[in-house]
Design a protein around this motif. Structure first.
Motif, PDB file in Angstrom:
ATOM      1  N   GLN A  35      22.421  -8.859  -0.486  1.00 39.27           N
ATOM      2  CA  GLN A  35      21.086  -9.282  -0.056  1.00 39.27           C
ATOM      3  C   GLN A  35      21.153 -10.412   0.962  1.00 39.27           C
ATOM      4  OE1 GLN A  35      19.230 -10.157  -3.856  1.00 39.27           O
ATOM      5  NE2 GLN A  35      18.487  -8.055  -4.098  1.00 39.27           N
ATOM      6  N   GLU A  38      22.158  -8.805   4.291  1.00 34.79           N
ATOM      7  CA  GLU A  38      21.030  -8.063   4.849  1.00 34.79           C
ATOM      8  C   GLU A  38      19.964  -9.013   5.395  1.00 34.79           C
ATOM      9  OE1 GLU A  38      21.293  -4.004   2.083  1.00 34.79           O
ATOM     10  OE2 GLU A  38      19.996  -5.677   1.467  1.00 34.79           O
ATOM     11  N   LYS A 110      23.555   2.713   1.418  1.00 32.53           N
ATOM     12  CA  LYS A 110      22.129   2.476   1.184  1.00 32.53           C
ATOM     13  C   LYS A 110      21.303   2.984   2.365  1.00 32.53           C
ATOM     14  CE  LYS A 110      18.837  -1.306   0.407  1.00 32.53           C
ATOM     15  NZ  LYS A 110      18.703  -2.778   0.246  1.00 32.53           N
ATOM     16  N   ARG A 112      18.541   3.410   5.059  1.00 29.75           N
ATOM     17  CA  ARG A 112      17.577   2.465   5.628  1.00 29.75           C
ATOM     18  C   ARG A 112      17.081   3.026   6.964  1.00 29.75           C
ATOM     19  NH1 ARG A 112      20.227  -2.272   4.616  1.00 29.75           N
ATOM     20  NH2 ARG A 112      22.160  -1.336   3.880  1.00 29.75           N
ATOM     21  N   ALA A 113      15.827   2.727   7.264  1.00 37.19           N
ATOM     22  CA  ALA A 113      15.224   3.247   8.495  1.00 37.19           C
ATOM     23  C   ALA A 113      15.934   2.695   9.729  1.00 37.19           C
ATOM     24  CB  ALA A 113      13.739   2.893   8.531  1.00 37.19           C
ATOM     25  N   SER A 114      16.225   1.403   9.688  1.00 35.75           N
ATOM     26  CA  SER A 114      16.937   0.769  10.795  1.00 35.75           C
ATOM     27  C   SER A 114      18.342   0.429  10.307  1.00 35.75           C
ATOM     28  CB  SER A 114      16.199  -0.506  11.245  1.00 35.75           C
ATOM     29  OG  SER A 114      16.876  -1.124  12.315  1.00 35.75           O
ATOM     30  N   LYS A 115      19.301   1.227  10.720  1.00 38.17           N
ATOM     31  CA  LYS A 115      20.656   1.049  10.221  1.00 38.17           C
ATOM     32  C   LYS A 115      21.302  -0.228  10.766  1.00 38.17           C
ATOM     33  CE  LYS A 115      21.745   5.961   9.517  1.00 38.17           C
ATOM     34  NZ  LYS A 115      22.714   7.057   9.816  1.00 38.17           N
ATOM     35  N   SER A 140      24.814   6.336   5.584  1.00 34.58           N
ATOM     36  CA  SER A 140      23.351   6.402   5.507  1.00 34.58           C
ATOM     37  C   SER A 140      22.701   5.092   5.917  1.00 34.58           C
ATOM     38  CB  SER A 140      22.917   6.736   4.067  1.00 34.58           C
ATOM     39  OG  SER A 140      23.446   7.968   3.643  1.00 34.58           O
ATOM     40  N   GLY A 141      23.472   3.994   5.836  1.00 30.49           N
ATOM     41  CA  GLY A 141      22.876   2.691   6.096  1.00 30.49           C
ATOM     42  C   GLY A 141      23.461   1.937   7.264  1.00 30.49           C
TER      43      GLY A 141
END
Length: 381
Positions: A35, A38, A110, A112-115, A140-141
């Motif tokens: 976290q 990110e 994970k 995510r829309a914006s990798k 995917s992330g």
């Protein structure tokens, strides 16, 4: 424009750090660390992530520059079961191994829309390109936005203006460095002020894990602390390094860790262990600050806030005077205070000031020595 490395994602006042084998470790879980990474990407705040394992801890004993790279890190996680077990023996709340490979795998898996845009720097010939292609097919992330293999050259030769400009031009969120721990940390330290990516970390084996050329050990092996056997099976040349680290670790265990565990247990049975940290005594006069009482994890908040205020003032003042901490009335210190003190000293030195510990009681000096940090501080009578 490079990210301001003084805009720390996690200031001293907010970091829960502990000393283990002479290094500061943040008491975070895999989820916590993920976290934080990110958030740094989202907010475009500088985060230098270090993932010390036993090899890091051993190497830092004799390499001052390497040690400094860990002190200068914004997040320092415990990547080694042996270090976790040492922490448990000492009653330190580093309860979970936070492997760099695990952090990368979790963020990669994970959706995510914006990798997160990753840049691979280093690795053996051709491996960075392989990791670039493989990540873009499977993640995917994350998405790889570039790679560079500098070859076997010096840190200075792989830090030229055109190389750094090329890395920055890729627009990465996360630079993954794979140059060998010592050289990788040195390259980050040498260039982080010029790099624009928010997050940067030396994650040596990750680049090989992404390509699949090297497999991670089964989870059971990782939990049992024998991942090193799995690595030797795949990379036989590692046996010498692991043997040398093992011998050095046994020395630290016998001469530092076990004596510290016994001495600390004895000290915690004494009445002074519960002496309050007298906040009123935290006064500054002629650059001399007086500390008193039992400086332990449960009551470090005012000390951390005080240290943070000094760093904040140092960033705006032109003073180059030494800051002296008077320990005359200090009865006890623990690993949390020691780690906080190391970070404070590191930040103070960035502003051209030295930290001096004065009138340190014999008991406190013994605690510093057994924590393997006595040589890290300037102590005067």
């Amino acid at each position: 424009m490079a990210i301001d490395i003084f805009r720390r994602t996690i200031p001293i006042s907010n970091r829960q750090v502990w000393n283990v084998l002479g290094l500061p470790f943040d008491a975070v879980t895999v989820l916590d660390a993920t976290q934080l990474i990110e958030a740094a990407v989202a907010d475009e705040k500088a985060l230098f992530l270090s993932t010390p394992n036993l090899n890091f801890a051993i190497s830092a004993q004799s390499d001052a520059t390497f040690f400094r790279s860990l002190i200068d890190s914004d997040l320092c996680v415990v990547d080694g079961m042996w270090l976790v077990w040492v922490a448990k023996l000492l009653g330190i709340p580093l309860n979970e191994r936070v492997a760099g490979a695990t952090l990368f795998e979790d963020m990669s898996a994970k959706p995510r829309a914006s990798k997160i845009k990753v840049y691979f720097f280093g690795g053996q010939a051709g491996v960075a390109e392989q990791a670039h292609n493989k990540l873009n097919k499977t993640s995917s992330g994350m998405v790889s936005c570039g790679f560079y293999d500098p070859g076997f050259v010096s840190v200075e030769q792989m830090s030229t203006a055109d190389i750094i400009e090329g890395v920055n031009a890729a627009g990465a969120d996360f630079i993954v460095v794979a140059l060998g721990a010592v050289k990788g940390q040195a390259w980050i330290q040498h260039n982080r002020a010029q790099l624009t990516a928010p997050v940067i970390s030396h994650l040596g084996a990750v680049i090989n894990f992404v390509t699949g050329s090297i497999k991670r050990a089964p989870v059971l092996w990782q939990r049992m602390g024998v991942e090193w056997l799995w690595r030797i099976k795949q990379e036989p040349t590692l046996w010498l390094r692991y043997m040398q680290d093992g011998i050095a670790f046994l020395g630290l265990l016998c001469n530092r860790v076990l004596p510290l565990a016994m001495y600390d247990k004895f000290l915690k049975s004494r009445d002074f262990i519960d002496e309050p940290c007298n906040i009123a005594s935290l006064t500054s006069e002629n650059n001399v600050v007086s500390l008193s009482g039992s400086l332990k994890y449960q009551q470090l908040t005012p000390v951390k806030n005080f240290f943070s205020s000094i760093i904040e003032r140092a960033s705006t003042e032109a003073s180059t005077n030494d800051l002296i901490l008077d320990f005359t009335k200090v009865s006890y210190i623990d690993g949390a205070f020691i780690a906080t003190l190391m970070l404070f000293q590191g930040q103070l030195e960035k502003h051209g000031r030295k930290l001096v510990l004065r009138n340190v009681p014999t008991r406190v000096q013994r605690i510093l020595t057994l924590n393997n940090v006595g040589q890290r501080f300037l102590i005067e009578k």
